[in-house]
Enzyme design. Structure first.
Site, PDB file in Angstrom:
ATOM      1  N   GLU A  74      -5.641  18.368   3.020  1.00 36.79           N
ATOM      2  CA  GLU A  74      -6.597  17.281   2.803  1.00 36.79           C
ATOM      3  C   GLU A  74      -5.920  15.915   2.919  1.00 36.79           C
ATOM      4  OE1 GLU A  74      -6.014  19.749   0.769  1.00 36.79           O
ATOM      5  OE2 GLU A  74      -7.875  20.924   0.576  1.00 36.79           O
ATOM      6  N   GLU A  94       0.897   5.663   0.661  1.00 38.00           N
ATOM      7  CA  GLU A  94       0.242   6.921   1.036  1.00 38.00           C
ATOM      8  C   GLU A  94       0.886   8.019   0.199  1.00 38.00           C
ATOM      9  OE1 GLU A  94      -2.395   7.015   2.779  1.00 38.00           O
ATOM     10  OE2 GLU A  94      -2.280   4.955   3.527  1.00 38.00           O
ATOM     11  N   HIS A 126      -5.183   6.301   7.898  1.00 38.74           N
ATOM     12  CA  HIS A 126      -4.554   5.427   6.917  1.00 38.74           C
ATOM     13  C   HIS A 126      -3.054   5.364   7.192  1.00 38.74           C
ATOM     14  CE1 HIS A 126      -7.865   5.559   3.626  1.00 38.74           C
ATOM     15  NE2 HIS A 126      -8.388   5.754   4.831  1.00 38.74           N
ATOM     16  N   ASP A 139      -2.168  -0.753   6.590  1.00 42.17           N
ATOM     17  CA  ASP A 139      -3.160  -1.109   5.576  1.00 42.17           C
ATOM     18  C   ASP A 139      -2.720  -2.339   4.775  1.00 42.17           C
ATOM     19  OD1 ASP A 139      -4.582   1.006   6.487  1.00 42.17           O
ATOM     20  OD2 ASP A 139      -4.530   2.190   4.646  1.00 42.17           O
ATOM     21  N   HIS A 183      -3.867  10.633   6.235  1.00 46.29           N
ATOM     22  CA  HIS A 183      -2.823   9.764   6.789  1.00 46.29           C
ATOM     23  C   HIS A 183      -2.037  10.365   7.951  1.00 46.29           C
ATOM     24  CE1 HIS A 183      -0.327  12.307   4.280  1.00 46.29           C
ATOM     25  NE2 HIS A 183      -0.783  11.758   3.154  1.00 46.29           N
ATOM     26  N   ASP A 228       0.858  -1.190   0.000  1.00 51.82           N
ATOM     27  CA  ASP A 228       0.000   0.000   0.000  1.00 51.82           C
ATOM     28  C   ASP A 228       0.887   1.231   0.000  1.00 51.82           C
ATOM     29  OD1 ASP A 228      -2.698   1.225   0.206  1.00 51.82           O
ATOM     30  OD2 ASP A 228      -1.931   1.965   2.111  1.00 51.82           O
TER      31      ASP A 228
END
Length: 229
Positions: A52, A9, A150, A155, A57, A7
């Site tokens: 945002e 970010e 997150h 994740d 995260h 995963d």
């Protein structure tokens, strides 16, 4: 078979608009079993973190300021993933960012033929249902209580458990023991083997003593049903 569940970010939604990877988390699996090997790294995106994205995260520009750039760690990442299939949720998103970063540092892109998309698997298996990672964790009873925000490694760890369930569950590693009688017979589940002794069958014929006791008991019965026939 070796697979890597991963995963990312990022600073946003589009590498084409200048968004960058800020965190990468990878989990190694062999035959759908986690090996315990993992790769995790934060990256300095060389740009400011939009509020945002930080809200998703929790990674701020200040936190990432002293982290290495992706180019400095690219070979380390490539060494870990090797030529294994790469499993991700909404994998085209993660592949797009990963290949954009590799292109920026003059590396060859990763072929899309190595992509395994758990979102596509979930849509096929559960049409009309919710397919977010949170929803799939709930469906399969995967504990996600630690997922306040997150995080790439967390994740990936959750996705690895979801992927196992999407592809047949823990029984995928089940194999039958040999029918040949041996001193002990292994029952194999995944990578574990439980060895249990093979016991001889129990005798089912009554002994002379048991037959004598039974006859004595029958003789004590008053007016048994079978005597009326």
């Amino acid at each position: 078979m070796r697979e890597i569940v991963f995963d990312t970010e990022t600073t946003g939604l589009s590498p084409g608009l200048g968004d960058r990877i800020v965190e990468m988390g990878c989990i190694e699996m062999i035959d759908r079993i986690e090996t315990g090997r993992e790769y995790h790294c934060y990256y300095n995106p060389e740009r400011e973190m939009p509020s945002e994205a930080e809200g998703v995260h929790g990674l701020s520009s200040a936190f990432l300021a002293d982290k290495p750039c992706f180019a400095d760690k690219a070979q380390e990442l490539l060494d870990f993933i090797g030529d294994s299939p790469l499993v991700a949720h909404n994998a085209s998103f993660d592949f797009g960012f990963l290949n954009a970063e590799l292109e920026k540092c003059g590396r060859a892109p990763i072929g899309m033929d190595r992509m395994v998309d758990t979102l596509a698997l979930a849509r096929t298996k559960f049409p009309g249902a919710k397919h977010s990672l949170d929803a799939l964790c709930t469906r399969f009873g995967v504990d996600r209580s630690m997922r306040v925000k997150h995080g790439a490694l967390l994740d990936a760890q959750l996705l690895a458990q979801v992927y196992i369930e999407l592809t047949g569950g823990r029984q995928i590693g089940l194999s039958l023991a040999s029918a040949e009688p041996e001193d002990s017979a292994p029952i194999v589940i995944g990578a574990s083997a439980i060895r249990r002794p093979v016991r001889p069958p129990r005798p089912h014929s009554a002994s002379e003593e048991e037959l004598a006791r039974h006859k004595s008991f029958i003789q004590q019965l008053c007016d048994p049903l079978w005597s009326r026939i």
